[in-house]
Scaffold this motif. Structure first.
Motif, PDB file in Angstrom:
ATOM      1  N   MET A 134       0.848  -1.174   0.000  1.00 30.13           N
ATOM      2  CA  MET A 134       0.000   0.000   0.000  1.00 30.13           C
ATOM      3  C   MET A 134       0.890   1.232   0.000  1.00 30.13           C
ATOM      4  O   MET A 134       1.807   1.350   0.792  1.00 30.13           O
ATOM      5  CB  MET A 134      -0.902  -0.045   1.225  1.00 30.13           C
ATOM      6  CG  MET A 134      -1.429   1.278   1.667  1.00 30.13           C
ATOM      7  SD  MET A 134      -2.211   1.214   3.287  1.00 30.13           S
ATOM      8  CE  MET A 134      -0.880   0.711   4.329  1.00 30.13           C
ATOM      9  N   GLY A 135       0.602   2.144  -0.896  1.00 30.60           N
ATOM     10  CA  GLY A 135       1.373   3.368  -0.970  1.00 30.60           C
ATOM     11  C   GLY A 135       0.457   4.575  -1.038  1.00 30.60           C
ATOM     12  O   GLY A 135      -0.766   4.449  -1.092  1.00 30.60           O
ATOM     13  N   PHE A 136       1.097   5.724  -1.040  1.00 34.88           N
ATOM     14  CA  PHE A 136       0.316   6.963  -1.088  1.00 34.88           C
ATOM     15  C   PHE A 136      -0.519   7.056  -2.357  1.00 34.88           C
ATOM     16  O   PHE A 136      -1.601   7.629  -2.344  1.00 34.88           O
ATOM     17  CB  PHE A 136       1.225   8.175  -0.974  1.00 34.88           C
ATOM     18  CG  PHE A 136       1.634   8.507   0.437  1.00 34.88           C
ATOM     19  CD1 PHE A 136       0.898   8.092   1.520  1.00 34.88           C
ATOM     20  CD2 PHE A 136       2.754   9.262   0.672  1.00 34.88           C
ATOM     21  CE1 PHE A 136       1.259   8.405   2.814  1.00 34.88           C
ATOM     22  CE2 PHE A 136       3.142   9.597   1.963  1.00 34.88           C
ATOM     23  CZ  PHE A 136       2.387   9.159   3.033  1.00 34.88           C
ATOM     24  N   GLN A 137      -0.030   6.511  -3.466  1.00 38.71           N
ATOM     25  CA  GLN A 137      -0.782   6.607  -4.715  1.00 38.71           C
ATOM     26  C   GLN A 137      -2.155   5.958  -4.571  1.00 38.71           C
ATOM     27  O   GLN A 137      -3.165   6.547  -4.944  1.00 38.71           O
ATOM     28  CB  GLN A 137      -0.013   5.963  -5.865  1.00 38.71           C
ATOM     29  CG  GLN A 137      -0.723   6.089  -7.197  1.00 38.71           C
ATOM     30  CD  GLN A 137       0.129   5.582  -8.356  1.00 38.71           C
ATOM     31  OE1 GLN A 137       1.307   5.309  -8.220  1.00 38.71           O
ATOM     32  NE2 GLN A 137      -0.491   5.461  -9.501  1.00 38.71           N
ATOM     33  N   GLU A 138      -2.204   4.744  -4.011  1.00 39.71           N
ATOM     34  CA  GLU A 138      -3.485   4.061  -3.812  1.00 39.71           C
ATOM     35  C   GLU A 138      -4.358   4.809  -2.807  1.00 39.71           C
ATOM     36  O   GLU A 138      -5.566   4.913  -2.962  1.00 39.71           O
ATOM     37  CB  GLU A 138      -3.268   2.619  -3.332  1.00 39.71           C
ATOM     38  CG  GLU A 138      -2.629   1.721  -4.354  1.00 39.71           C
ATOM     39  CD  GLU A 138      -1.105   1.805  -4.352  1.00 39.71           C
ATOM     40  OE1 GLU A 138      -0.522   2.439  -3.437  1.00 39.71           O
ATOM     41  OE2 GLU A 138      -0.498   1.259  -5.282  1.00 39.71           O
ATOM     42  N   THR A 139      -3.707   5.336  -1.773  1.00 43.34           N
ATOM     43  CA  THR A 139      -4.450   6.058  -0.743  1.00 43.34           C
ATOM     44  C   THR A 139      -5.105   7.306  -1.318  1.00 43.34           C
ATOM     45  O   THR A 139      -6.303   7.540  -1.121  1.00 43.34           O
ATOM     46  CB  THR A 139      -3.517   6.444   0.421  1.00 43.34           C
ATOM     47  OG1 THR A 139      -2.934   5.247   0.949  1.00 43.34           O
ATOM     48  CG2 THR A 139      -4.269   7.158   1.513  1.00 43.34           C
ATOM     49  N   PHE A 140      -4.325   8.109  -2.043  1.00 46.80           N
ATOM     50  CA  PHE A 140      -4.889   9.335  -2.598  1.00 46.80           C
ATOM     51  C   PHE A 140      -5.907   9.050  -3.695  1.00 46.80           C
ATOM     52  O   PHE A 140      -6.891   9.786  -3.844  1.00 46.80           O
ATOM     53  CB  PHE A 140      -3.784  10.270  -3.088  1.00 46.80           C
ATOM     54  CG  PHE A 140      -3.068  10.952  -1.956  1.00 46.80           C
ATOM     55  CD1 PHE A 140      -3.731  11.832  -1.118  1.00 46.80           C
ATOM     56  CD2 PHE A 140      -1.731  10.700  -1.710  1.00 46.80           C
ATOM     57  CE1 PHE A 140      -3.087  12.456  -0.065  1.00 46.80           C
ATOM     58  CE2 PHE A 140      -1.063  11.317  -0.659  1.00 46.80           C
ATOM     59  CZ  PHE A 140      -1.755  12.200   0.173  1.00 46.80           C
ATOM     60  N   LYS A 141      -5.714   7.975  -4.456  1.00 47.40           N
ATOM     61  CA  LYS A 141      -6.716   7.595  -5.455  1.00 47.40           C
ATOM     62  C   LYS A 141      -8.030   7.243  -4.754  1.00 47.40           C
ATOM     63  O   LYS A 141      -9.109   7.662  -5.189  1.00 47.40           O
ATOM     64  CB  LYS A 141      -6.219   6.418  -6.286  1.00 47.40           C
ATOM     65  CG  LYS A 141      -7.209   5.995  -7.348  1.00 47.40           C
ATOM     66  CD  LYS A 141      -6.696   4.847  -8.180  1.00 47.40           C
ATOM     67  CE  LYS A 141      -7.751   4.434  -9.193  1.00 47.40           C
ATOM     68  NZ  LYS A 141      -7.384   3.228  -9.932  1.00 47.40           N
ATOM     69  N   ALA A 142      -7.938   6.497  -3.667  1.00 48.52           N
ATOM     70  CA  ALA A 142      -9.153   6.142  -2.920  1.00 48.52           C
ATOM     71  C   ALA A 142      -9.826   7.384  -2.358  1.00 48.52           C
ATOM     72  O   ALA A 142     -11.053   7.497  -2.373  1.00 48.52           O
ATOM     73  CB  ALA A 142      -8.806   5.161  -1.802  1.00 48.52           C
ATOM     74  N   LEU A 143      -9.029   8.324  -1.881  1.00 48.32           N
ATOM     75  CA  LEU A 143      -9.586   9.555  -1.304  1.00 48.32           C
ATOM     76  C   LEU A 143     -10.122  10.528  -2.344  1.00 48.32           C
ATOM     77  O   LEU A 143     -10.828  11.475  -2.002  1.00 48.32           O
ATOM     78  CB  LEU A 143      -8.514  10.254  -0.459  1.00 48.32           C
ATOM     79  CG  LEU A 143      -8.114   9.547   0.827  1.00 48.32           C
ATOM     80  CD1 LEU A 143      -6.909  10.224   1.449  1.00 48.32           C
ATOM     81  CD2 LEU A 143      -9.276   9.488   1.794  1.00 48.32           C
ATOM     82  N   SER A 144      -9.792  10.300  -3.611  1.00 51.11           N
ATOM     83  CA  SER A 144     -10.234  11.232  -4.654  1.00 51.11           C
ATOM     84  C   SER A 144     -11.726  11.148  -4.940  1.00 51.11           C
ATOM     85  O   SER A 144     -12.286  12.057  -5.535  1.00 51.11           O
ATOM     86  CB  SER A 144      -9.445  10.990  -5.949  1.00 51.11           C
ATOM     87  OG  SER A 144      -9.839   9.763  -6.544  1.00 51.11           O
ATOM     88  N   ASP A 145     -12.373  10.092  -4.497  1.00 48.71           N
ATOM     89  CA  ASP A 145     -13.800   9.917  -4.775  1.00 48.71           C
ATOM     90  C   ASP A 145     -14.647  10.452  -3.620  1.00 48.71           C
ATOM     91  O   ASP A 145     -14.427  10.084  -2.468  1.00 48.71           O
ATOM     92  CB  ASP A 145     -14.103   8.428  -4.988  1.00 48.71           C
ATOM     93  CG  ASP A 145     -15.526   8.203  -5.378  1.00 48.71           C
ATOM     94  OD1 ASP A 145     -16.390   8.106  -4.468  1.00 48.71           O
ATOM     95  OD2 ASP A 145     -15.810   8.141  -6.586  1.00 48.71           O
ATOM     96  N   PRO A 146     -15.629  11.317  -3.905  1.00 48.28           N
ATOM     97  CA  PRO A 146     -16.436  11.903  -2.833  1.00 48.28           C
ATOM     98  C   PRO A 146     -17.248  10.871  -2.045  1.00 48.28           C
ATOM     99  O   PRO A 146     -17.451  11.052  -0.839  1.00 48.28           O
ATOM    100  CB  PRO A 146     -17.350  12.904  -3.544  1.00 48.28           C
ATOM    101  CG  PRO A 146     -17.244  12.621  -4.994  1.00 48.28           C
ATOM    102  CD  PRO A 146     -15.980  11.863  -5.216  1.00 48.28           C
ATOM    103  N   THR A 147     -17.697   9.808  -2.683  1.00 42.66           N
ATOM    104  CA  THR A 147     -18.446   8.776  -1.956  1.00 42.66           C
ATOM    105  C   THR A 147     -17.543   8.097  -0.935  1.00 42.66           C
ATOM    106  O   THR A 147     -17.943   7.872   0.211  1.00 42.66           O
ATOM    107  CB  THR A 147     -19.027   7.731  -2.929  1.00 42.66           C
ATOM    108  OG1 THR A 147     -19.926   8.375  -3.828  1.00 42.66           O
ATOM    109  CG2 THR A 147     -19.759   6.625  -2.181  1.00 42.66           C
TER     110      THR A 147
END
Length: 92
Positions: free
Chosen positions: A1-14
């Protein structure tokens, strides 16, 4: 798990709203889904993305699966962001 996956997950408002719901404690997928006007399958997908990013954990309790925030990942992100801010303040 890295920041890329974390920020991608956080990019969605739902997904951000799901995390907001989970700040009050563990909830079942059904409890989470009841707050949205979308299918259970869609909520399940969002939960899977959050879990893959390390932002939520799941725990089976009897016939129910409870989801809750993984605060250690949020602490890591907060620390990283604070470090950026500190570097910016230092450069001024």
């Amino acid at each position: 798990m890295g920041f890329q996956e974390t920020f991608k997950a956080l990019s969605d408002p739902t997904r951000r709203e799901i995390l907001h719901i989970l700040r009050d404690g563990a909830k079942t997928a059904g409890e989470i889904a009841s707050r949205f006007d979308m299918t259970g399958a869609t909520i399940s997908h969002h939960l899977s993305v959050l879990k893959a990013a390390g932002l939520v954990t799941d725990d089976r309790r009897g016939k129910w699966i409870y989801y809750e925030m993984n605060l250690s990942v949020l602490d890591e992100i907060t620390g990283w962001l604070a470090g950026l801010k500190g570097e910016t303040d230092h450069e001024k």
